[in-house]
Design a protein around this motif. Sequence first.
Motif, PDB file in Angstrom:
ATOM      1  N   ARG A   1       1.043  -1.321  -0.102  1.00 42.99           N
ATOM      2  CA  ARG A   1       0.014  -0.042   0.026  1.00 42.99           C
ATOM      3  C   ARG A   1       0.846   1.286  -0.065  1.00 42.99           C
ATOM      4  O   ARG A   1       0.827   2.207  -0.701  1.00 42.99           O
ATOM      5  N   VAL A   2       1.963   1.205   0.749  1.00 42.65           N
ATOM      6  CA  VAL A   2       3.134   2.289   0.684  1.00 42.65           C
ATOM      7  C   VAL A   2       3.558   2.618  -0.620  1.00 42.65           C
ATOM      8  O   VAL A   2       3.752   3.704  -1.113  1.00 42.65           O
ATOM      9  N   LEU A   3       3.934   1.680  -1.438  1.00 47.51           N
ATOM     10  CA  LEU A   3       4.335   1.672  -2.658  1.00 47.51           C
ATOM     11  C   LEU A   3       3.357   2.156  -3.497  1.00 47.51           C
ATOM     12  O   LEU A   3       3.584   3.032  -4.504  1.00 47.51           O
ATOM     13  N   ASP A   4       2.235   1.600  -3.408  1.00 45.58           N
ATOM     14  CA  ASP A   4       1.186   2.110  -4.278  1.00 45.58           C
ATOM     15  C   ASP A   4       0.723   3.810  -4.181  1.00 45.58           C
ATOM     16  O   ASP A   4       0.689   4.465  -4.787  1.00 45.58           O
ATOM     17  N   GLU A   5       0.850   3.882  -2.924  1.00 42.34           N
ATOM     18  CA  GLU A   5       0.832   5.649  -2.739  1.00 42.34           C
ATOM     19  C   GLU A   5       1.815   6.263  -3.172  1.00 42.34           C
ATOM     20  O   GLU A   5       1.829   7.145  -3.599  1.00 42.34           O
ATOM     21  N   GLU A   6       3.139   5.620  -3.076  1.00 42.77           N
ATOM     22  CA  GLU A   6       4.032   6.363  -3.725  1.00 42.77           C
ATOM     23  C   GLU A   6       3.792   6.582  -5.251  1.00 42.77           C
ATOM     24  O   GLU A   6       4.287   7.840  -5.622  1.00 42.77           O
ATOM     25  N   GLU A   7       3.607   5.623  -5.863  1.00 39.90           N
ATOM     26  CA  GLU A   7       3.530   5.718  -7.182  1.00 39.90           C
ATOM     27  C   GLU A   7       2.197   6.486  -7.762  1.00 39.90           C
ATOM     28  O   GLU A   7       2.215   7.338  -8.533  1.00 39.90           O
ATOM     29  N   ASN A   8       1.321   6.810  -6.602  1.00 42.74           N
ATOM     30  CA  ASN A   8       0.124   7.543  -6.955  1.00 42.74           C
ATOM     31  C   ASN A   8       0.482   9.054  -6.747  1.00 42.74           C
ATOM     32  O   ASN A   8       0.065   9.922  -7.556  1.00 42.74           O
ATOM     33  N   THR A   9       1.302   9.289  -5.764  1.00 41.42           N
ATOM     34  CA  THR A   9       1.643  10.707  -5.212  1.00 41.42           C
ATOM     35  C   THR A   9       2.849  11.256  -6.281  1.00 41.42           C
ATOM     36  O   THR A   9       3.411  12.170  -5.857  1.00 41.42           O
ATOM     37  N   GLY A  10       3.142  10.110  -6.713  1.00 39.75           N
ATOM     38  CA  GLY A  10       4.634  10.571  -7.783  1.00 39.75           C
ATOM     39  C   GLY A  10       6.049  10.717  -6.976  1.00 39.75           C
ATOM     40  O   GLY A  10       6.793  11.455  -7.045  1.00 39.75           O
ATOM     41  N   GLY A  11       6.032   9.576  -5.789  1.00 39.13           N
ATOM     42  CA  GLY A  11       7.040   9.389  -5.362  1.00 39.13           C
ATOM     43  C   GLY A  11       7.413  10.380  -4.169  1.00 39.13           C
ATOM     44  O   GLY A  11       8.654  10.664  -3.569  1.00 39.13           O
ATOM     45  N   THR A  12       6.498  11.000  -3.731  1.00 33.93           N
ATOM     46  CA  THR A  12       6.562  11.774  -2.636  1.00 33.93           C
ATOM     47  C   THR A  12       6.564  11.002  -1.145  1.00 33.93           C
ATOM     48  O   THR A  12       5.883  11.484   0.046  1.00 33.93           O
ATOM     49  N   GLY A  13       6.502   9.615  -1.330  1.00 30.08           N
ATOM     50  CA  GLY A  13       6.374   8.830  -0.281  1.00 30.08           C
ATOM     51  C   GLY A  13       7.217   9.115   1.026  1.00 30.08           C
ATOM     52  O   GLY A  13       7.108   8.728   2.193  1.00 30.08           O
ATOM     53  N   GLU A  14       8.398   9.559   0.611  1.00 24.74           N
ATOM     54  CA  GLU A  14       9.423   9.593   1.598  1.00 24.74           C
ATOM     55  C   GLU A  14       9.095  10.643   2.455  1.00 24.74           C
ATOM     56  O   GLU A  14       9.146  10.780   3.865  1.00 24.74           O
ATOM     57  N   ASN A  15       8.453  11.721   2.181  1.00 27.89           N
ATOM     58  CA  ASN A  15       7.850  12.840   2.766  1.00 27.89           C
ATOM     59  C   ASN A  15       6.716  12.288   3.929  1.00 27.89           C
ATOM     60  O   ASN A  15       6.700  12.631   5.084  1.00 27.89           O
ATOM     61  N   THR A  16       5.815  11.495   3.212  1.00 30.67           N
ATOM     62  CA  THR A  16       4.920  10.928   4.231  1.00 30.67           C
ATOM     63  C   THR A  16       5.494  10.032   5.230  1.00 30.67           C
ATOM     64  O   THR A  16       5.182   9.903   6.648  1.00 30.67           O
ATOM     65  N   ALA A  17       6.534   9.274   4.747  1.00 25.81           N
ATOM     66  CA  ALA A  17       7.007   8.323   5.644  1.00 25.81           C
ATOM     67  C   ALA A  17       7.990   9.050   6.776  1.00 25.81           C
ATOM     68  O   ALA A  17       7.797   8.571   8.059  1.00 25.81           O
TER      69      ALA A  17
ATOM     70  N   SER B   1       7.250  12.196   7.776  1.00 22.55           N
ATOM     71  CA  SER B   1       6.234  12.535   8.828  1.00 22.55           C
ATOM     72  C   SER B   1       5.504  11.555   9.770  1.00 22.55           C
ATOM     73  O   SER B   1       5.297  12.098  10.832  1.00 22.55           O
ATOM     74  N   ASN B   2       5.322  10.280   9.251  1.00 18.72           N
ATOM     75  CA  ASN B   2       5.013   9.408   9.995  1.00 18.72           C
ATOM     76  C   ASN B   2       5.735   9.198  11.151  1.00 18.72           C
ATOM     77  O   ASN B   2       5.382   8.964  12.397  1.00 18.72           O
ATOM     78  N   ILE B   3       7.230   8.791  10.706  1.00 21.72           N
ATOM     79  CA  ILE B   3       7.996   8.816  11.913  1.00 21.72           C
ATOM     80  C   ILE B   3       7.912  10.060  12.781  1.00 21.72           C
ATOM     81  O   ILE B   3       8.144   9.659  13.907  1.00 21.72           O
ATOM     82  N   ARG B   4       8.055  11.104  12.166  1.00 20.79           N
ATOM     83  CA  ARG B   4       7.960  12.152  13.111  1.00 20.79           C
ATOM     84  C   ARG B   4       6.978  12.410  14.011  1.00 20.79           C
ATOM     85  O   ARG B   4       7.020  12.741  15.056  1.00 20.79           O
ATOM     86  N   ASN B   5       5.814  11.878  13.505  1.00 22.72           N
ATOM     87  CA  ASN B   5       4.382  11.948  14.324  1.00 22.72           C
ATOM     88  C   ASN B   5       4.622  10.918  15.634  1.00 22.72           C
ATOM     89  O   ASN B   5       4.037  11.082  16.654  1.00 22.72           O
TER      90      ASN B   5
END
Length: 130
Positions: A40-56, A58-62
Motif C-alpha cells: 500500500r505504501v508503494l502504491d501510494e508512492e506511485e500515486n503521489t509521484g514519489g513523495t512517499g518519503e515525505n509521508t514516511a 512525517s509518520n516517523i516524526r508523528n
Amino acid sequence: MERPSLEINLPDTHEEGKLYVVDSLNNLNKLNVCPDVSQRVLDEEENTGGTGENTAGSNIRNQCLFFVTFILTLIVSLALVSFVIFLIIQTRNKMDQISSRLISEKKNIEELKKMNNMILKHLNQSGMKE
C-alpha cells in the motif's frame, strides 16, 4: 528492400518486449516480496509521484512526537501521584499528632475534674464544720 525494414523493426519489437518483461517482473516482485502494508505504501508512492518519503518521514516524526508526549505525560503523572502520596503521609502524621494531643488533653481534663471534685468536697466538709 523488405529485408532491411524487417531488420529495423525486429530490434524495436525485441526492446519493447524486454521492457514489458522487466516491468512485469518488477510488478510480480512487488506482489511476492512486499507485505500488504508495504504494498500500500508503494502504491501510494506511485500515486503521489514519489513523495512517499515525505509521508514516511512525517509518520516517523508523528510517532516520535507521540512517544515523547506519552513519556512526558507519564512523568507528570508520576510526579503528581508522588506529590499526592507525600500529602497523604503528611496529613496522617499531623492527624497522629493531633490525636495524641487530644488524648493527653483529655487526661489533663479528667485530672482537673478530679481535683475540682476534691476541692469541692474539701470546701463542703470545711463549710459544714464552721
